[in-house]
Design a protein around this motif. Structure first.
Motif, PDB file in Angstrom:
ATOM      1  N   ASP A  15      -3.387   4.500  -9.147  1.00 23.52           N
ATOM      2  CA  ASP A  15      -2.093   5.192  -9.205  1.00 23.52           C
ATOM      3  C   ASP A  15      -1.020   4.161  -9.530  1.00 23.52           C
ATOM      4  O   ASP A  15      -0.401   3.599  -8.647  1.00 23.52           O
ATOM      5  CB  ASP A  15      -1.794   5.887  -7.872  1.00 23.52           C
ATOM      6  CG  ASP A  15      -0.453   6.600  -7.884  1.00 23.52           C
ATOM      7  OD1 ASP A  15       0.044   6.924  -8.987  1.00 23.52           O
ATOM      8  OD2 ASP A  15       0.104   6.815  -6.803  1.00 23.52           O
ATOM      9  N   ALA A  16      -0.836   3.904 -10.805  1.00 24.75           N
ATOM     10  CA  ALA A  16       0.115   2.875 -11.240  1.00 24.75           C
ATOM     11  C   ALA A  16       1.532   3.157 -10.766  1.00 24.75           C
ATOM     12  O   ALA A  16       2.285   2.237 -10.462  1.00 24.75           O
ATOM     13  CB  ALA A  16       0.085   2.755 -12.762  1.00 24.75           C
ATOM     14  N   LYS A  17       1.903   4.430 -10.682  1.00 21.54           N
ATOM     15  CA  LYS A  17       3.280   4.778 -10.324  1.00 21.54           C
ATOM     16  C   LYS A  17       3.585   4.545  -8.848  1.00 21.54           C
ATOM     17  O   LYS A  17       4.743   4.552  -8.445  1.00 21.54           O
ATOM     18  CB  LYS A  17       3.560   6.230 -10.699  1.00 21.54           C
ATOM     19  CG  LYS A  17       3.561   6.417 -12.196  1.00 21.54           C
ATOM     20  CD  LYS A  17       3.846   7.842 -12.589  1.00 21.54           C
ATOM     21  CE  LYS A  17       3.999   7.887 -14.080  1.00 21.54           C
ATOM     22  NZ  LYS A  17       3.290   8.844 -14.779  1.00 21.54           N
ATOM     23  N   GLY A  18       2.560   4.321  -8.029  1.00 22.83           N
ATOM     24  CA  GLY A  18       2.771   4.112  -6.599  1.00 22.83           C
ATOM     25  C   GLY A  18       3.558   2.854  -6.278  1.00 22.83           C
ATOM     26  O   GLY A  18       4.126   2.732  -5.196  1.00 22.83           O
ATOM     27  N   ILE A  19       3.615   1.910  -7.207  1.00 21.46           N
ATOM     28  CA  ILE A  19       4.332   0.665  -6.951  1.00 21.46           C
ATOM     29  C   ILE A  19       5.851   0.869  -6.952  1.00 21.46           C
ATOM     30  O   ILE A  19       6.574   0.198  -6.218  1.00 21.46           O
ATOM     31  CB  ILE A  19       3.928  -0.440  -7.954  1.00 21.46           C
ATOM     32  CG1 ILE A  19       4.427  -1.811  -7.465  1.00 21.46           C
ATOM     33  CG2 ILE A  19       4.420  -0.121  -9.353  1.00 21.46           C
ATOM     34  CD1 ILE A  19       3.916  -2.974  -8.285  1.00 21.46           C
ATOM     35  N   ALA A  20       6.357   1.798  -7.750  1.00 26.31           N
ATOM     36  CA  ALA A  20       7.807   1.957  -7.921  1.00 26.31           C
ATOM     37  C   ALA A  20       8.530   2.284  -6.612  1.00 26.31           C
ATOM     38  O   ALA A  20       9.509   1.603  -6.270  1.00 26.31           O
ATOM     39  CB  ALA A  20       8.113   2.995  -8.984  1.00 26.31           C
TER      40      ALA A  20
ATOM     41  N   TYR B 177      -2.359  -2.488  -5.790  1.00 30.51           N
ATOM     42  CA  TYR B 177      -3.540  -1.996  -6.489  1.00 30.51           C
ATOM     43  C   TYR B 177      -3.848  -0.530  -6.236  1.00 30.51           C
ATOM     44  O   TYR B 177      -4.524   0.096  -7.037  1.00 30.51           O
ATOM     45  CB  TYR B 177      -4.776  -2.820  -6.101  1.00 30.51           C
ATOM     46  CG  TYR B 177      -4.747  -4.188  -6.693  1.00 30.51           C
ATOM     47  CD1 TYR B 177      -5.201  -4.421  -7.981  1.00 30.51           C
ATOM     48  CD2 TYR B 177      -4.220  -5.251  -5.979  1.00 30.51           C
ATOM     49  CE1 TYR B 177      -5.146  -5.679  -8.548  1.00 30.51           C
ATOM     50  CE2 TYR B 177      -4.169  -6.513  -6.530  1.00 30.51           C
ATOM     51  CZ  TYR B 177      -4.633  -6.722  -7.810  1.00 30.51           C
ATOM     52  OH  TYR B 177      -4.568  -7.957  -8.363  1.00 30.51           O
ATOM     53  N   THR B 178      -3.428   0.014  -5.084  1.00 30.94           N
ATOM     54  CA  THR B 178      -3.913   1.357  -4.768  1.00 30.94           C
ATOM     55  C   THR B 178      -2.967   2.120  -3.866  1.00 30.94           C
ATOM     56  O   THR B 178      -1.952   1.596  -3.405  1.00 30.94           O
ATOM     57  CB  THR B 178      -5.308   1.292  -4.124  1.00 30.94           C
ATOM     58  OG1 THR B 178      -5.885   2.596  -4.100  1.00 30.94           O
ATOM     59  CG2 THR B 178      -5.267   0.723  -2.719  1.00 30.94           C
TER      60      THR B 178
ATOM     61  N   ILE C  81      -1.603   0.682 -17.584  1.00 28.91           N
ATOM     62  CA  ILE C  81      -0.469  -0.066 -18.124  1.00 28.91           C
ATOM     63  C   ILE C  81       0.620   0.886 -18.636  1.00 28.91           C
ATOM     64  O   ILE C  81       1.800   0.691 -18.365  1.00 28.91           O
ATOM     65  CB  ILE C  81      -0.933  -1.050 -19.217  1.00 28.91           C
ATOM     66  CG1 ILE C  81      -1.749  -2.166 -18.564  1.00 28.91           C
ATOM     67  CG2 ILE C  81       0.276  -1.625 -19.978  1.00 28.91           C
ATOM     68  CD1 ILE C  81      -2.503  -3.032 -19.559  1.00 28.91           C
ATOM     69  N   THR C  82       0.233   1.931 -19.346  1.00 28.98           N
ATOM     70  CA  THR C  82       1.251   2.853 -19.856  1.00 28.98           C
ATOM     71  C   THR C  82       1.863   3.698 -18.751  1.00 28.98           C
ATOM     72  O   THR C  82       3.016   4.123 -18.859  1.00 28.98           O
ATOM     73  CB  THR C  82       0.698   3.771 -20.961  1.00 28.98           C
ATOM     74  OG1 THR C  82      -0.417   4.502 -20.448  1.00 28.98           O
ATOM     75  CG2 THR C  82       0.258   2.971 -22.177  1.00 28.98           C
TER      76      THR C  82
ATOM     77  N   LEU D  96       0.841  -1.180   0.000  1.00 33.89           N
ATOM     78  CA  LEU D  96       0.000   0.000   0.000  1.00 33.89           C
ATOM     79  C   LEU D  96       0.887   1.245   0.000  1.00 33.89           C
ATOM     80  O   LEU D  96       1.718   1.414   0.877  1.00 33.89           O
ATOM     81  CB  LEU D  96      -0.898   0.008   1.242  1.00 33.89           C
ATOM     82  CG  LEU D  96      -1.839   1.183   1.401  1.00 33.89           C
ATOM     83  CD1 LEU D  96      -2.864   1.227   0.265  1.00 33.89           C
ATOM     84  CD2 LEU D  96      -2.553   1.103   2.746  1.00 33.89           C
ATOM     85  N   ALA D  97       0.702   2.082  -1.009  1.00 30.68           N
ATOM     86  CA  ALA D  97       1.410   3.362  -1.039  1.00 30.68           C
ATOM     87  C   ALA D  97       0.624   4.335  -0.166  1.00 30.68           C
ATOM     88  O   ALA D  97      -0.566   4.547  -0.391  1.00 30.68           O
ATOM     89  CB  ALA D  97       1.502   3.882  -2.475  1.00 30.68           C
TER      90      ALA D  97
END
Length: 181
Positions: free
Chosen positions: A140-145, A101-102, A178-179, A59-60
């Motif tokens: 927020d896809a970028k939160g995983i990085a 996921y979020t 995805i992008t 979790l971000a």
């Protein structure tokens, strides 16, 4: 996702056994980590080449407007949701299985309960205007990085993304998700 079972079942009271008891949550935490360590040892005694881990729900978490109390609360929430369980079993896992996921933005409020309090007094999750998944979660896809970078820095173990995506039955947000990664 053992950490969310503990938080949701023993602190938030949303999942079975639907308790709100810090001592029961800590007991569940100790039992789950000990069960994992024992399972790891048994599995490796039978199959030394086995790769053992957990499905960790990452979790971000950020503090709203970067205010001091919000930052500290976000750090505390991040510790309990992201690091405490892995810290307890880090020598009994061969890789880190990540599910993302979020994100959540946390605000300390003077209100005892708010509509977005997630069951905890004086805390609210702030809607930051991100698109929402079919489950109502911020996308927020970028939160995983940053999470993956911190995992590597802390544990130096292989990382396997076991789940990542967005609940999107009409594919409205999936392409952008995805992008954005």
């Amino acid at each position: 996702e053992p950490e969310f079972e503990i938080i949701g079942g023993y602190l938030g009271g949303k999942y079975p056994p639907q308790k709100k008891n810090l001592f029961a949550a800590n007991r569940a935490f100790n039992n789950l980590t000990e069960a994992h360590r024992q399972a790891f040892t048994i599995i490796h005694s039978l199959r030394p080449d086995a790769m053992v881990s957990i499905p960790h729900a990452a979790l971000a978490v950020a503090g709203y407007k970067n205010k001091f109390l919000n930052r500290k609360l976000a750090q505390l929430i991040s510790y309990f949701t992201n690091w405490r369980y892995i810290n307890a079993i880090q020598h009994h896992m061969d890789f880190i299985g990540v599910q993302y996921y979020t994100r959540g933005t946390i605000n300390v409020t003077l209100k005892l309960k708010t509509q977005n309090s997630a069951g905890f007094p004086f805390v609210e999750q702030v809607d930051m205007g991100f698109p929402k998944s079919d489950m109502g979660l911020e996308i927020d896809a970028k939160g995983i990085a940053p999470y993956l970078e911190e995992c590597w820095k802390r544990y130096k173990k292989p990382i396997v993304i076991t789940e990542n995506g967005v609940a999107d039955r009409n594919d409205t947000h999936r392409g952008q998700f995805i992008t954005d990664i």
